[in-house]
Design an enzyme around this catalytic site. Sequence first.
Site, mmCIF file in Angstrom:
data_model
loop_
_atom_site.group_PDB
_atom_site.id
_atom_site.type_symbol
_atom_site.label_atom_id
_atom_site.label_comp_id
_atom_site.label_asym_id
_atom_site.label_seq_id
_atom_site.Cartn_x
_atom_site.Cartn_y
_atom_site.Cartn_z
ATOM 1 N N LYS A 9 7.816 6.091 -2.943
ATOM 2 C CA LYS A 9 7.177 6.726 -4.093
ATOM 3 C C LYS A 9 7.545 8.214 -4.194
ATOM 4 O O LYS A 9 8.088 8.794 -3.247
ATOM 5 C CB LYS A 9 5.654 6.548 -3.974
ATOM 6 C CG LYS A 9 5.186 5.088 -4.046
ATOM 7 C CD LYS A 9 3.662 5.011 -3.910
ATOM 8 C CE LYS A 9 3.149 3.589 -4.020
ATOM 9 N NZ LYS A 9 1.665 3.532 -3.922
ATOM 10 N N TYR A 49 2.305 -1.907 -12.654
ATOM 11 C CA TYR A 49 0.928 -1.802 -12.149
ATOM 12 C C TYR A 49 -0.082 -2.449 -13.102
ATOM 13 O O TYR A 49 -1.270 -2.098 -13.090
ATOM 14 C CB TYR A 49 0.572 -0.341 -11.907
ATOM 15 C CG TYR A 49 1.108 0.205 -10.589
ATOM 16 C CD1 TYR A 49 0.861 -0.451 -9.380
ATOM 17 C CD2 TYR A 49 1.840 1.395 -10.545
ATOM 18 C CE1 TYR A 49 1.343 0.046 -8.173
ATOM 19 C CE2 TYR A 49 2.322 1.906 -9.337
ATOM 20 C CZ TYR A 49 2.062 1.219 -8.160
ATOM 21 O OH TYR A 49 2.532 1.720 -6.965
ATOM 22 N N ASN A 113 0.446 7.645 -1.032
ATOM 23 C CA ASN A 113 0.598 6.784 0.147
ATOM 24 C C ASN A 113 2.018 6.267 0.363
ATOM 25 O O ASN A 113 2.228 5.237 1.005
ATOM 26 C CB ASN A 113 -0.440 5.655 0.128
ATOM 27 C CG ASN A 113 -0.263 4.729 -1.054
ATOM 28 O OD1 ASN A 113 0.627 4.924 -1.871
ATOM 29 N ND2 ASN A 113 -1.106 3.710 -1.128
ATOM 30 N N HIS A 116 5.493 1.536 -1.843
ATOM 31 C CA HIS A 116 5.029 0.280 -2.456
ATOM 32 C C HIS A 116 5.853 -0.863 -1.881
ATOM 33 O O HIS A 116 7.064 -0.718 -1.708
ATOM 34 C CB HIS A 116 5.234 0.312 -3.976
ATOM 35 C CG HIS A 116 5.141 -1.059 -4.594
ATOM 36 N ND1 HIS A 116 3.929 -1.637 -4.916
ATOM 37 C CD2 HIS A 116 6.094 -1.991 -4.879
ATOM 38 C CE1 HIS A 116 4.159 -2.858 -5.397
ATOM 39 N NE2 HIS A 116 5.461 -3.093 -5.383
ATOM 40 N N GLU A 127 9.020 -8.278 -9.602
ATOM 41 C CA GLU A 127 9.309 -6.843 -9.524
ATOM 42 C C GLU A 127 10.818 -6.587 -9.421
ATOM 43 O O GLU A 127 11.332 -5.625 -10.007
ATOM 44 C CB GLU A 127 8.541 -6.232 -8.342
ATOM 45 C CG GLU A 127 7.031 -6.249 -8.606
ATOM 46 C CD GLU A 127 6.170 -5.876 -7.411
ATOM 47 O OE1 GLU A 127 6.710 -5.590 -6.314
ATOM 48 O OE2 GLU A 127 4.926 -5.871 -7.565
HETATM 49 P P1 IDP Z 1 -0.950 -1.497 -2.277
HETATM 50 O O1 IDP Z 1 -0.042 -0.379 -2.727
HETATM 51 O O2 IDP Z 1 -1.275 -1.388 -0.820
HETATM 52 O O3 IDP Z 1 -0.449 -2.858 -2.681
HETATM 53 P P2 IDP Z 1 -2.896 -1.757 -4.452
HETATM 54 O O4 IDP Z 1 -4.312 -2.169 -4.269
HETATM 55 O O5 IDP Z 1 -1.962 -2.729 -5.092
HETATM 56 O O6 IDP Z 1 -2.355 -1.285 -3.026
HETATM 57 O O7 IDP Z 1 -2.935 -0.419 -5.294
HETATM 58 C C1 IDP Z 1 -1.738 0.099 -5.855
HETATM 59 C C2 IDP Z 1 -1.716 1.599 -5.640
HETATM 60 O O8 IDP Z 1 -2.759 2.197 -6.405
HETATM 61 C C3 IDP Z 1 -2.007 2.046 -4.193
HETATM 62 O O9 IDP Z 1 -0.843 2.053 -3.392
HETATM 63 C C4 IDP Z 1 -2.558 3.435 -4.395
HETATM 64 O O10 IDP Z 1 -1.488 4.364 -4.581
HETATM 65 C C5 IDP Z 1 -3.315 3.309 -5.699
HETATM 66 N N1 IDP Z 1 -4.738 3.046 -5.490
HETATM 67 C C6 IDP Z 1 -5.291 1.874 -5.074
HETATM 68 N N2 IDP Z 1 -6.632 1.969 -4.989
HETATM 69 C C7 IDP Z 1 -6.935 3.232 -5.371
HETATM 70 C C8 IDP Z 1 -8.178 3.953 -5.504
HETATM 71 O O11 IDP Z 1 -9.271 3.442 -5.255
HETATM 72 N N3 IDP Z 1 -8.080 5.255 -5.920
HETATM 73 C C9 IDP Z 1 -6.881 5.847 -6.220
HETATM 74 N N4 IDP Z 1 -5.712 5.203 -6.103
HETATM 75 C C10 IDP Z 1 -5.723 3.909 -5.696
HETATM 76 MG MG MG Z 2 -0.249 -3.771 -4.525
#
Ligand code: IDP
Ligand code: MG
Length: 136
Positions: A9, A49, A113, A116, A127
């Site tokens: 990212k 997303y 984080n 992805h 994807e």
């Molecule tokens: P993942 O990346 O581990 O698959 P997902 O639940 O698919 O996690 O969420 C996609 C992305 O959205 C996460 O990597 C994170 O960057 C962001 N995200 C997920 N939950 C939250 C939240 O509660 N607050 C802010 N950002 C979030």
């Molecule tokens: Mg995800």
Amino acid sequence: MDRTFVIVKPDGVERRLSGEILSRLERKGLSVVAAELRTISRETAEVHYGEHADKPFFGDLVSFITRSPSLLLVLEGPTETFKVVRTLMGATNPVDAAPGTIRGDLGIEMTENLIHGSDSPEAAKREISLFFPGLS
Ligand code: IDP
Ligand code: MG
């Protein structure tokens, strides 16, 4: 061989961690099938997303993922490649991610984080088609 889709990212590229992150994935035994440094468009980000479209953080998530270039990767391994990558990534919230994982070692904030990875074989197929439509 089994393929999955990965994004280093914008925060990972900005922090000059794309080599570190790709190195961890390669050392595990995964091969690069396609790689491109690309600023993801708003349209593509909203499709990618789409499952989070009704979440309160959706707007910030799309702004974040489109703010600067990402390293887009298609990776290949012998089996369950999406799961191999997810294990190396660590938990979504870096605060909870185990030491030794990419998010556990390199991140702190949920919104930054680093990586992805597709969360199922179906998501991987979808994807890869979205980001690399020409890949056979
Ligand atoms: P993942 O990346 O581990 O698959 P997902 O639940 O698919 O996690 O969420 C996609 C992305 O959205 C996460 O990597 C994170 O960057 C962001 N995200 C997920 N939950 C939250 C939240 O509660 N607050 C802010 N950002 C979030
Ligand atoms: Mg995800």
